[in-house]
Scaffold this motif. Structure first.
Motif, short mmCIF file in Angstrom:
data_model
loop_
_atom_site.label_atom_id
_atom_site.label_comp_id
_atom_site.label_asym_id
_atom_site.label_seq_id
_atom_site.Cartn_x
_atom_site.Cartn_y
_atom_site.Cartn_z
N MET A 115 0.80 -1.22 0.00
CA MET A 115 0.00 0.00 0.00
C MET A 115 0.83 1.27 0.00
O MET A 115 0.34 2.34 -0.38
CB MET A 115 -0.97 -0.02 1.19
CG MET A 115 -1.96 -1.15 1.16
SD MET A 115 -3.25 -1.01 2.42
CE MET A 115 -4.10 0.47 1.87
N GLY A 116 2.07 1.18 0.44
CA GLY A 116 2.94 2.35 0.43
C GLY A 116 2.41 3.47 1.29
O GLY A 116 2.00 3.26 2.44
N SER A 117 2.36 4.68 0.73
CA SER A 117 1.95 5.86 1.49
C SER A 117 0.47 5.83 1.86
O SER A 117 0.03 6.58 2.74
CB SER A 117 2.25 7.13 0.69
OG SER A 117 1.56 7.11 -0.55
N SER A 118 -0.32 4.98 1.22
CA SER A 118 -1.75 4.90 1.54
C SER A 118 -2.04 3.96 2.71
O SER A 118 -3.21 3.78 3.08
CB SER A 118 -2.54 4.45 0.30
OG SER A 118 -2.13 3.15 -0.12
N TYR A 119 -0.99 3.34 3.27
CA TYR A 119 -1.18 2.44 4.41
C TYR A 119 -1.67 3.25 5.61
O TYR A 119 -1.05 4.25 6.00
CB TYR A 119 0.14 1.74 4.75
CG TYR A 119 0.04 0.79 5.92
CD1 TYR A 119 -0.42 -0.51 5.76
CD2 TYR A 119 0.42 1.20 7.21
CE1 TYR A 119 -0.50 -1.39 6.83
CE2 TYR A 119 0.34 0.33 8.28
CZ TYR A 119 -0.12 -0.96 8.08
OH TYR A 119 -0.20 -1.83 9.15
N ASN A 120 -2.77 2.82 6.21
CA ASN A 120 -3.37 3.56 7.32
C ASN A 120 -3.82 2.60 8.41
O ASN A 120 -4.94 2.65 8.89
CB ASN A 120 -4.55 4.40 6.83
CG ASN A 120 -5.08 5.34 7.89
OD1 ASN A 120 -4.33 5.76 8.77
ND2 ASN A 120 -6.36 5.67 7.82
N GLY A 121 -2.93 1.70 8.78
CA GLY A 121 -3.26 0.75 9.84
C GLY A 121 -3.50 -0.65 9.28
O GLY A 121 -3.94 -0.82 8.13
N TYR A 122 -3.25 -1.64 10.11
CA TYR A 122 -3.31 -3.04 9.68
C TYR A 122 -4.73 -3.46 9.34
O TYR A 122 -4.97 -4.09 8.30
CB TYR A 122 -2.73 -3.93 10.78
CG TYR A 122 -2.57 -5.38 10.39
CD1 TYR A 122 -2.04 -5.75 9.16
CD2 TYR A 122 -2.93 -6.39 11.28
CE1 TYR A 122 -1.87 -7.08 8.81
CE2 TYR A 122 -2.76 -7.73 10.95
CZ TYR A 122 -2.24 -8.06 9.72
OH TYR A 122 -2.08 -9.39 9.38
N SER A 123 -5.69 -3.11 10.19
CA SER A 123 -7.08 -3.53 9.94
C SER A 123 -7.61 -2.95 8.64
O SER A 123 -8.27 -3.64 7.84
CB SER A 123 -7.98 -3.10 11.11
OG SER A 123 -7.59 -3.73 12.31
N HIS A 124 -7.31 -1.68 8.42
CA HIS A 124 -7.74 -1.03 7.18
C HIS A 124 -7.09 -1.70 5.97
O HIS A 124 -7.73 -1.91 4.93
CB HIS A 124 -7.41 0.46 7.22
CG HIS A 124 -7.60 1.16 5.91
ND1 HIS A 124 -6.55 1.39 5.02
CD2 HIS A 124 -8.72 1.66 5.32
CE1 HIS A 124 -7.02 2.01 3.96
NE2 HIS A 124 -8.32 2.19 4.11
N ALA A 125 -5.80 -2.03 6.10
CA ALA A 125 -5.08 -2.65 4.99
C ALA A 125 -5.66 -4.02 4.66
O ALA A 125 -5.82 -4.37 3.48
CB ALA A 125 -3.60 -2.78 5.35
N LEU A 126 -5.99 -4.82 5.68
CA LEU A 126 -6.57 -6.13 5.43
C LEU A 126 -7.89 -6.02 4.68
O LEU A 126 -8.15 -6.77 3.72
CB LEU A 126 -6.79 -6.87 6.76
CG LEU A 126 -5.54 -7.28 7.53
CD1 LEU A 126 -5.93 -7.94 8.86
CD2 LEU A 126 -4.67 -8.23 6.73
N GLU A 127 -8.73 -5.08 5.10
CA GLU A 127 -10.02 -4.90 4.44
C GLU A 127 -9.83 -4.42 3.00
O GLU A 127 -10.49 -4.90 2.08
CB GLU A 127 -10.86 -3.91 5.22
CG GLU A 127 -12.24 -3.68 4.64
CD GLU A 127 -13.07 -2.71 5.47
OE1 GLU A 127 -14.20 -2.38 5.05
OE2 GLU A 127 -12.58 -2.26 6.53
#
Length: 203
Positions: A115-127
């Motif tokens: 996700m790079g710069s759009s990574y905003n937390g693990y739970s959000h990334a999984l979804e």
């Protein structure tokens, strides 16, 4: 290898094959699975983490070529995650929290890389990426394996239904007869764990 749980284990008697004495080792590798003499999973987990970490470096390199996120997720699912789930029904129930967290951190690294710069937390990334936690995945894989045993020639690996033992029909007689465990080590081993999964989800 001499399996023992004593703090000061006695020396096992020497074993010889054709006059050659066998060496006692603290661990051995069987079909890619590291078995320790104390039946812990430190070597197995650390080995999987190290191997997966090297694969994540490849994922990071591919990210620089601006591959779509979907392709990067497919690469992670196809080349990295299987390393973290190899022979999972054998060792999952014996993991410590530290070992489980170590494996989960590798997937977090993969999510941050994808996700790079759009990574905003693990739970959000999984979804966003359509993934589940590795802990959830491991339980699903173990349940799938347990179900496959029920319909295979290895059915006797799991205990029979309670009604087959007692001969009585009760509300829970269809559930598998969970083996009695005198120690937490046995309670958290594969067969009792798989039995509990079957009773929880399918019976």
């Amino acid at each position: 290898m001499h399996v023992t749980f004593a703090r000061n284990p006695p020396l096992p008697p020497p074993l010889r094959i054709n006059e050659t004495e066998l060496v006692v080792v603290p661990s051995l590798k069987v079909l890619g699975l590291h078995i320790q003499s104390d039946l812990h999973w430190d070597i197995q987990v650390n080995g999987m983490a190290a191997k997966a970490g090297r694969k994540l470096f490849l994922l990071k390199r591919l990210k620089k070529f601006n591959l779509p996120q979907g392709d990067l997720v497919a690469i992670y699912i196809g080349y990295v995650r299987p390393i973290l789930e190899y022979a999972v029904p054998v060792w999952n129930s014996g993991l410590t929290k530290h070992q489980s967290d170590l494996l989960e951190r590798l997937q977090k690294r993969a999510c941050r890389t994808i996700m790079g710069s759009s990574y905003n937390g693990y739970s959000h990334a999984l979804e966003h990426l359509g993934l589940s936690t590795l802990a959830t995945r491991r339980e699903q894989l173990c349940l799938k394996f347990a179900r496959s045993l029920l319909d295979s020639e290895f059915r006797d690996w799991l205990p029979p239904p309670r009604t087959q033992i007692t001969g009585r029909v009760t509300r829970n007689s269809h559930k598998l007869n969970c083996p009695k465990a005198r120690t937490n080590r046995y309670l958290n081993s594969s067969i009792p764990y798989l039995t509990r999964l079957i009773n929880r989800y399918d019976q």
